[in-house]
Every structure is written in C-alpha cells, then in structure tokens.
Enzyme design. Structure first.
Site, mmCIF file in Angstrom:
data_model
loop_
_atom_site.group_PDB
_atom_site.id
_atom_site.type_symbol
_atom_site.label_atom_id
_atom_site.label_comp_id
_atom_site.label_asym_id
_atom_site.label_seq_id
_atom_site.Cartn_x
_atom_site.Cartn_y
_atom_site.Cartn_z
ATOM 1 N N GLN A 159 0.804 -1.361 0.358
ATOM 2 C CA GLN A 159 0.435 -0.047 0.172
ATOM 3 C C GLN A 159 0.912 0.996 -0.149
ATOM 4 O OE1 GLN A 159 -1.459 -1.389 3.843
ATOM 5 N NE2 GLN A 159 -0.010 -1.159 4.686
ATOM 6 N N HIS A 174 -7.707 3.162 20.014
ATOM 7 C CA HIS A 174 -6.255 2.046 20.592
ATOM 8 C C HIS A 174 -6.375 1.543 21.902
ATOM 9 C CE1 HIS A 174 -4.039 3.990 17.146
ATOM 10 N NE2 HIS A 174 -3.969 2.456 17.225
ATOM 11 N N ASP A 181 0.806 0.681 13.610
ATOM 12 C CA ASP A 181 2.247 1.549 13.947
ATOM 13 C C ASP A 181 2.248 1.312 15.676
ATOM 14 O OD1 ASP A 181 -1.005 2.411 16.038
ATOM 15 O OD2 ASP A 181 -1.230 1.765 13.320
ATOM 16 N N GLU A 205 1.880 -8.295 11.532
ATOM 17 C CA GLU A 205 1.866 -7.316 10.627
ATOM 18 C C GLU A 205 2.401 -7.381 9.307
ATOM 19 O OE1 GLU A 205 0.308 -3.511 10.434
ATOM 20 O OE2 GLU A 205 0.533 -4.292 8.761
ATOM 21 N N ASP A 236 1.590 -13.052 7.273
ATOM 22 C CA ASP A 236 -0.024 -12.922 6.267
ATOM 23 C C ASP A 236 -0.611 -13.331 7.827
ATOM 24 O OD1 ASP A 236 -2.652 -13.245 5.912
ATOM 25 O OD2 ASP A 236 -2.316 -14.333 4.211
ATOM 26 N N GLY A 237 -1.529 -12.582 8.638
ATOM 27 C CA GLY A 237 -2.329 -13.253 9.600
ATOM 28 C C GLY A 237 -3.415 -13.988 9.983
ATOM 29 N N ASP A 262 -6.418 -5.267 14.614
ATOM 30 C CA ASP A 262 -6.732 -3.945 14.102
ATOM 31 C C ASP A 262 -6.443 -3.608 12.974
ATOM 32 O OD1 ASP A 262 -5.816 -0.912 14.306
ATOM 33 O OD2 ASP A 262 -4.488 -0.793 15.339
ATOM 34 N N SER A 263 -6.978 -3.622 12.381
ATOM 35 C CA SER A 263 -7.310 -4.204 10.664
ATOM 36 C C SER A 263 -6.831 -2.771 9.892
ATOM 37 C CB SER A 263 -7.806 -4.959 9.848
ATOM 38 O OG SER A 263 -9.053 -4.437 10.242
ATOM 39 N N ASP A 266 -9.305 -1.203 6.432
ATOM 40 C CA ASP A 266 -10.912 -1.973 5.949
ATOM 41 C C ASP A 266 -10.727 -2.479 4.927
ATOM 42 O OD1 ASP A 266 -11.697 0.877 7.285
ATOM 43 O OD2 ASP A 266 -10.362 1.977 6.083
#
Ligand code: SPD
Length: 284
Positions: free
Chosen positions: A33, A64, A88, A108, A139-140, A157-158, A160
């Site tokens: 991304q 958070h 983050d 992550e 990859d989760g 905590d993704s 969209d």
C-alpha cells in the site's frame, strides 16, 4: 504550504473527511500500500494508507484504548495476546498496560508500516521495546492457523476490507481465530461504523453468531474516521462483556484518555434503529 487532504474511503458514496495539512512528512509505496505521514493543522501527525486515515495524534487513543481494554478487562487472566495488523503500535501499547499479559505478539503483514511509525510516532511505537512483545511480519490469516488453542485474546486492528485486509473480514478467518483461542478466549475486531457500513457488520454478526457463543457490537467515537464513529466485534467463547467485566482492573491502567468503567458499559448500548437492525437478523 497548507493543503487539503481528502479521505478516499467514502468518496464513492459522495462523502469525505477533509483535513488541512501543513506538510507531507513521508510518502512511501510498500509492496502492499501507499503509506503517507502528514503533519496536520488541527490534529497533529496523521497516518494514511492509500489515502484512508489510519490514525491521528488527536484521537488515536479513542480507538486504541477501546479496541484493547474492553476484552482485557473482561478476561480474568489474559496471559497471551495477539494483535493482527496494528503495525503503528497503538493497540500493542494499550495491551502492554495490563500486567497479566506475559506475551504480546504483533502480526503485521507490512514491515514498512512498523518502520515508518517507529520514526514518526514514538508515542505509539515505543512499546515495541517492551520485552514481552514480539513482532512477526506475516500474513495474519496464515499465522493463526499454525497456533491452535494458544491465545487468551486476539485483537484484529485492521484497515478497511479493501486490499490486504479483505481476508480479515471473512468467515474462515474468524473460524481460524476461534481455533487459535484457548477455551475461554475472546476476539475483538475492527468492525466499521454503524452509520455507514451496515452490510459489512451484518455479514460479520451473522457468521460470528454461528461460530461464537457470545457476539456483541460496541463502538467508540473517533472524529477523524468516516461518520466519527467506529465499531468493534466482541466475540467470546465464555465471557459476557458486561456481567464478566472487572471494573477494579481499570484502576491499574495508566495514561487513559477515553476508556473508563462507565464507557465500558455504555459502549454496548446501541442506537435504537441499529440495535433493531442487529436483532432482526440475529434471531433468524
Ligand atoms: N477507516 C479506518 C479504519 C482503520 C482502523 N485501523 C487503524 C489502525 C490504527 N492502529
């Protein structure tokens, strides 16, 4: 020179959040991304992925704290916690405020998010130095398949459900998370806004109703996200988010800006039309 940032998530629906920026501090195209970090006029620094706001310094705590503390103050002994996404560090920072947490894994997919947030958001990412934390760049969806019956709490905590995070909104992924939990485990996932994203919420609530004994939707107020509201799915094998809540655990948490025992209970109380919407297809 100032410039308007216009968020792209809702643009196809004819609406957008606009924020006046002072400076683009960093722009990097990772294999997954575009990652941009801005300094903004009203909200401090801001992180955006593919022109969708991930966080601002102004209201990141609203998100958070709420994605982390609700489950961690319901589970009596959350020793092993997994955060999927969240590169983050904001969610992990909140998880590590709990003394019972012995290990906190962060999975992550995009290592560049971690790298850039370490540079620009030390208030979030300094938690990576805690010896209880460990980062996996994987990859989760694949990561959890290899860890059956392991975690007390999993937090997703993704971003969209477009691009790399799409798989994290699918039924198979929730089934794999169920299997990765211990017998009394809890999953919490970022589940979008009840104002704008009812189709996604309906899908999640329908399949979670089949997988987990307890499914509840709750929300937080985050002014810089579309509609100013973001919701979470609370999926649990054993514990109820209200009757098993332990308010005494909240006193031990430091530096809270949003979460308190009253908010814990209130965030499950939903506007009338939305709770009717949920109830209608949950009873089928
Ligand atoms: N619409 C944006 C939702 C983003 C949720 N995750 C943000 C990551 C912050 N840790």
């Amino acid at each position: 020179m100032t410039d308007w940032f216009e968020e792209q998530l809702e643009i196809k629906n004819g609406r957008a959040v606009r924020i006046l920026t002072k400076e683009l501090l960093e722009s990097y195209r990772s294999p997954f991304q575009k990652i941009d970090i801005y300094d903004t006029v009203p909200y401090g620094k801001m992180l955006a992925h593919d022109d969708v706001i991930m966080l601002t310094e102004f209201d990141e705590a609203h998100y958070h704290e709420m994605i982390a503390h609700v489950a961690l103050n319901v589970h009596p002994n959350p020793q092993r916690v997994l955060v999927i996404g969240g590169g983050d560090g904001g969610t992990l920072r909140e998880v590590l405020k709990h003394k019972e947490v012995q290990s906190a894994h962060l999975c992550e997919i995009d290592g560049d998010v971690v790298r850039l947030c370490k540079k620009h958001f030390p208030n979030l990412s300094s938690c990576f130095q805690d010896p209880r934390s460990e980062i996996f760049y994987e990859d989760g969806a694949k990561f959890i398949k290899a860890r059956p019956n392991y975690y007390s709490v999993i937090i997703v905590d993704s971003s969209d459900p477009i691009g790399p995070a799409e798989v994290l909104f699918q039924e198979n992924f929730y089934r794999d998370m169920f299997n990765a939990l211990t017998d009394d485990g809890i999953v919490v996932t970022q589940s979008e806004s009840f104002h704008f994203h009812r189709g996604i919420i309906k899908q999640i609530a329908q399949f979670c109703g089949k997988i987990f004994p307890h499914y509840h939707y709750y929300y937080s107020m985050v002014p810089t996200y579309p509609s100013g509201v973001i919701g979470f799915s609370f999926c649990s094998k054993k514990y109820d988010p209200i009757s098993d809540f332990k308010p005494e655990k909240v006193e031990a948490l430091h530096d809270l800006k949003y979460y308190n025992p009253g908010i814990h209970k209130a965030c499950f109380i939903l506007p009338r039309a939305f709770s009717q919407f949920l109830a209608e297809f949950q009873k089928k």
